[in-house]
Design an enzyme around this catalytic site. Structure first.
Site, PDB file in Angstrom:
ATOM      1  N   HIS A  46       0.828  -1.210   0.000  1.00  0.00           N
ATOM      2  CA  HIS A  46       0.000   0.000   0.000  1.00  0.00           C
ATOM      3  C   HIS A  46       0.863   1.261   0.000  1.00  0.00           C
ATOM      4  CE1 HIS A  46      -3.573   2.458   0.733  1.00  0.00           C
ATOM      5  NE2 HIS A  46      -2.807   3.154   1.561  1.00  0.00           N
ATOM      6  N   GLU A  68      -2.439  -5.590  -3.897  1.00  0.00           N
ATOM      7  CA  GLU A  68      -3.238  -5.277  -2.710  1.00  0.00           C
ATOM      8  C   GLU A  68      -4.527  -6.092  -2.695  1.00  0.00           C
ATOM      9  OE1 GLU A  68      -3.108  -0.969  -0.725  1.00  0.00           O
ATOM     10  OE2 GLU A  68      -3.703  -0.947  -2.814  1.00  0.00           O
ATOM     11  N   ASN A 415      27.369 -21.581  -7.267  1.00  0.00           N
ATOM     12  CA  ASN A 415      28.303 -22.700  -7.369  1.00  0.00           C
ATOM     13  C   ASN A 415      27.970 -23.778  -6.334  1.00  0.00           C
ATOM     14  OD1 ASN A 415      31.129 -23.628  -8.467  1.00  0.00           O
ATOM     15  ND2 ASN A 415      31.259 -23.812  -6.239  1.00  0.00           N
TER      16      ASN A 415
END
Length: 680
Positions: A46, A68, A415
């Site tokens: 918001h 929202e 990795n």
């Protein structure tokens, strides 16, 4: 006033809210029923929506508005936090991050979000009708007497108003009513906005600008204006427009404006079980005073542009150089008053140095926070399961190091996940947990920061590394038997080296660990690796606390002065000619039971010989990772804090020299790069 003056604040706060959303979504995946997490994400979404609307970034506003709606459906029990929904949430946050990055790079934050918005709407529509409780609340609301219209301001807008007031501006709330017979309402609204923008900056409108343009309002609307004009002047400018019935102008008071917390308090059900939310609701004078105290505390913190800190650091570096010069003059003059003054200046500048360095220190958390989300996405892509544990995220590093260390750590984590962690079925066969464990740890030790990336995977296959190194021509066949385990592991950092069987989106191209090593060494650090078969692998990154002012040992090489960073020095010693041995056509010495090479820096740097030969040698024992060597110099001058200055682009390729410094007598001393010497 222009919105550009708030752009940096918008970008910084947007990144904070997006990081918070990512973090809370990850927690929500583990605790699907945690309503407090939903509320936290809703608040971030918001606030971000309000900020985007205020700044005019409408694609950002549209996507956060749809987010929202979904979050509202979750907290009302209409939608479930399924894996599909969370994947969509993460995808939405990726789009929001891309838009904020575009704005940060000077763009307008434009992005095609049609598909993701359509997918979110489809998800919302597929949830069905609202719950009976929600319907009852809506019916009750429809029969209630309408309250006085209030305008909702989020934290960002309140901050803008507060900063404007500090600059002498005044925040006004203007309630405007059009005449009943007004035909072109949108045109009148445009004229009102045009008149107001001549005297100040419009912070917010209610209804929204889009709704006003589409005439989705009755005859009245409200505007928040920041201006230096008086209330009477503002009112007069509006009433001069035809078909305006009235314009009520009032200064903004705390009680007049409703914040997002107040709005949530009004929406909160009476029998809410969320105690954390209830504690935040401003329902008493005690709560109000607590919020006021919190606000006063927050005002003691300010954001400072990093460029200003860099400028401050550069000025202080010049001060350090002058301090060294004064110390030398003081020693030579034997003036007691001058000596006392210089000693006091040294203490004060030392404290100042500590403060400036601390100002530049940033917690590693700023970099570490983005990795849990990355590990989650990569694990799904590789069909693996992994849990990332982060420790020591409050460890502080220099801001310049923070900016540069992110990419090397990304390579190390990728990795670990790709090459280290096995597939779930293979781990179960090996008697391990189905989900692999990756640990990211940061800690201080002396004048260095250490960052460890470890996993409990299969470990490094020494034979496979040697086979690949031979194939790529990194080593010769005759060297395979003489290499230690540590030296074999260091082959992983060779350029173009990869043990992947095939090229994928994650690995196989041979760009990764060599990039890690080059980047970390460019920061004055080092990286090492340890591994045990079927137990796991650990990469250790060592970094200096700061990159600009470093404690060093000044030495003489013939008549030239050089500096060796103390971080690389084990000890100094004086040896006799008979202590020098020979092995494999290389001069060596016995250092605490270990044979180490002896390197004469006079010949290495081709310094003109001026001193007479002596029957004893001054040596500096240095260590870089696991390698130890003895450097022969002519004289030890002493320890001193020096300012590291770059040699510039013209001299960027000078071997074994990392930079230069200006000494107290005005002479230039080159700084020896022990990492480069060890490589040669």
């Amino acid at each position: 006033m222009e919105k550009n003056q708030y752009l940096d604040m918008f970008i910084e706060e947007s990144k904070e809210h997006l990081q918070a959303m990512n973090t809370h979504f990850l927690k929500l995946e583990e605790e699907p029923g945690n309503i407090s997490l939903i509320n936290e994400v809703f608040r971030s979404a918001h606030t971000l929506k309000g900020m985007a609307a205020t700044m005019g970034f409408y694609d950002l506003e549209k996507l956060t508005h749809q987010l929202e709606n979904i979050l509202d459906g979750i907290r009302n029990g209409v939608l479930n936090t399924s894996a599909e929904l969370l994947d969509m949430m993460f995808e939405s946050v990726d789009d929001l991050e891309a838009m904020v990055e575009d704005i940060s790079a000077g763009g307008e934050g434009k992005r095609n979000v049609t598909e993701i918005i359509a997918a979110l709407k489809k998800l919302e529509e597929g949830a069905g009708l609202p719950s009976p409780q929600s319907t009852a609340l809506q019916e009750a609301a429809s029969t209630a007497v309408p309250e006085e219209q209030t305008i909702i301001l989020d934290d960002f807008e309140l901050t803008v108003i507060a900063q404007s007031e500090e600059q002498g501006f005044e925040a006004l709330q203007i309630d405007i009513t059009l005449q009943e017979n007004c035909v072109l309402k949108a045109a009148r609204v445009f004229m009102v906005f045009e008149a107001l923008e001549k005297s100040g900056e419009i912070i917010k409108a209610s209804p929204s600008v889009d709704e006003l343009e589409e005439e989705k309002f009755e005859n009245s609307f409200t505007v928040i204006l920041v201006t230096k004009s008086s209330s009477e002047e503002v009112k007069s400018s509006i009433l001069n427009i035809s078909e305006i019935e009235s314009a009520e102008v009032t200064k903004i008071f705390t009680g007049k404006i409703q914040t997002e917390e107040d709005k949530n308090a009004d929406k909160e059900p009476e029998n809410s079980v969320d105690e954390e939310m209830e504690n935040d609701l401003p329902r008493s004078s005690e709560d109000s005073s607590r919020r006021q105290a919190r606000a006063q505390s927050a005002n003691k913190t300010i954001r400072v542009n990093i460029d200003r800190l860099d400028t401050l650091m550069n000025l202080f570096e010049e001060l350090v150089i002058d301090r060294g010069r004064l110390e030398q003059i003081s020693r030579e003059s034997n003036n007691s008053e001058l000596t006392e003054t210089v000693e006091h200046m040294t203490r004060v500048s030392g404290d100042l140095q500590s403060i400036i360095l601390n100002l530049r220190m940033v917690p590693a958390e700023q970099v570490f926070n983005r990795f849990p989300r990355m590990v989650r996405s990569l694990a799904k892509e590789l069909n693996k399961k992994a849990v990332l544990t982060i420790s020591g995220e409050d460890t502080e590093l220099d801001r310049n190091v923070i900016d540069e260390i992110g990419d090397p750590l990304v390579h190390l984590l990728r990795n670990s996940l790709d090459h280290g962690i096995e597939r779930p079925e293979d781990r179960i066969k090996a008697g391990k947990d189905e989900a692999g464990k990756i640990n990211l740890l940061a800690y201080h030790s002396g004048n260095h920061v250490f960052i460890e990336v470890s996993d409990d995977g299969a470990g490094i296959n020494k034979e496979k590394v040697l086979e690949k190194a031979l194939k790529n021509g990194v080593i010769n066949k005759g060297d395979t038997g003489s290499l230690s385990e540590t030296e074999v592991f260091e082959l992983l950092f060779a350029s173009g080296f990869s043990t992947a069987e095939k090229v994928s989106n994650v690995s196989g191209r041979g760009v990764g660990l060599d990039v890690v090593k080059n980047k970390i060494e460019s920061l004055g650090g080092s990286v090492s690796v340890e591994s045990e078969k079927n137990k796991g692998t650990k990469f250790t990154v060592r970094l200096p606390l700061t990159l600009s002012i470093i404690p060093s040992l000044l030495v003489k090489i013939q008549e030239e002065t050089f500096a060796i960073p103390l971080s690389s020095i084990i000890e100094t010693a004086i040896i006799k000619d008979e202590d020098i041995l020979s092995a494999h056509k290389q001069k060596v010495i016995d250092f605490r039971g270990k044979v180490i090479p002896l390197l004469d820096l006079t010949g290495y740097f081709d310094v003109p010989v001026s001193a007479e030969a002596s029957n004893h040698l001054h040596v500096v024992i240095v260590r870089v990772q696991q390698k130890i060597a003895a450097l022969v110099v002519n004289q030890f001058i002493g320890q001193q804090e020096i300012v590291l200055k770059s040699l510039g682009n013209y001299l960027s390729a000078v071997p074994a020299i990392s930079g230069a410094t200006i000494l107290g007598n005005g002479q230039i001393a080159l700084i020896i790069d022990c990492n480069s010497i060890m490589q040669h």
